[in-house]
Structures are given as C-alpha cells and as structure tokens.
Design a protein around this motif. Sequence first.
Motif: not given
Length: 209
Positions: A153-181
């Motif tokens: 759970y702690q690893d998961a929480a840290a990973a979700y926080r990174t996914a929510a905040d890290d600007p280096r993580l980008v869209a890699c698909w073709q869905r509209p509003n992919e990053v926001d969703e």
Amino acid sequence: VLILSSGPLGWEVVYETGVASDIVLLEAGDVNADGRADVGWTDTTCGANACFTTAHVVSYAEGGFVNWIEDGTTMASAAVSLQDISPEGSGQELVMTGGVVGTVQAGPQRAMTTTWASLAGEPYILQQVRRAPSWCLYHAIEDADTALAEGRYQDAAAAYRTAADDPRLVACWQRPNEVDELRAYALYRLAVANAYADEYTNGDSHEHA
C-alpha cells in the motif's frame, strides 16, 4: 516434437506435442537438476502484426513425459532462453523477453521479462516479471495498480502520487484528455491506497498492543 525411447521392440514414441507451428528446441537433458530427463522447446505462430511464442518444458516422471511448467508462457515477439540465474530455483530458469505487439490497436505497450523457476525440482512457476522503464503515464499507473493489488500500500500510494504530479510522465495513447483523466484516476486511487495503508497500520498496531 516427438520423443522416442529405445525398448525391446525398437524405438517407440513416448511423447508427442501435436503442435503444428514453428518449433525451436531449447534443451534436452536434466534442465532443472533433479536427476530426471527434461525437454524444453518453444512453438511460435505469427499473425498480421505479431508472432506469439509459447514455452514448454516436459519432464520424465511416473513412466512418461509430463508437463513441467504452469500455463501462461505465451508472449508476443518473445526471445526465450534457459539460464542458471537464480539461487532460489533448481538448475536453469526459463527467461522470456518481449511482449510488444506491432499495432497501434494494441494500446500502450512496453517490453517485459518473465522468469520461470523450478523450485526444489517441482514444476516451473512464474517467479518474476520485470517491465521496461517508461515515461508513459499509463504505465506508471499500471505499476501503481499492481502494487496496490499485491498489498504494497505505501509503494502504491507513492506511485499514484508520482503519476498525479510528475510532469515528465506523458500521454502515450490517442485518447482525448488522456493526461487529465489518468491524473484524476491516480488521485482517486491515491486516496484508496492511503486508506488501505492506514487500515493495515492500525490493525497491525492493535495486534501488537
């Protein structure tokens, strides 16, 4: 694949696969160091966008060759080998690297390496899955979901926080509003992971009180 044995009446077939595909023999011998004969091979079938390889291991037991690996060894675009790389397994481990299908319809993908081991001579089981590093936001959330499902759970929480905040993580698909969703999903799952972590911590404290 046919395995023949010499008997009183000459050679006889003691095992056959019945697989009609491209077959590569990996090794014939005592693959998992348990004193019994083993045969490892792969069969590969190809479609329009990818080839899929399935790894097999059979071992001589109870008077015949029997399957000695659990199901689930099929992988796209796979390179397969037997290697002695793990102190936890017996003999050689089965290593498969691949997992990428060459079509956009397959969605965001990344290569992986799976390792199968025979523990104390028992049938081969999946021991490890390593996924290639990626700056894809979808993959970051995929890793976080895996950690949550495994109870980390702690690893998961840290990973979700990174996914929510890290600007280096980008869209890699073709869905509209992919990053926001995906970032919104990550924040929701962050709350879930923190709730599970608090429940686990409080329960553990009560047990030791």
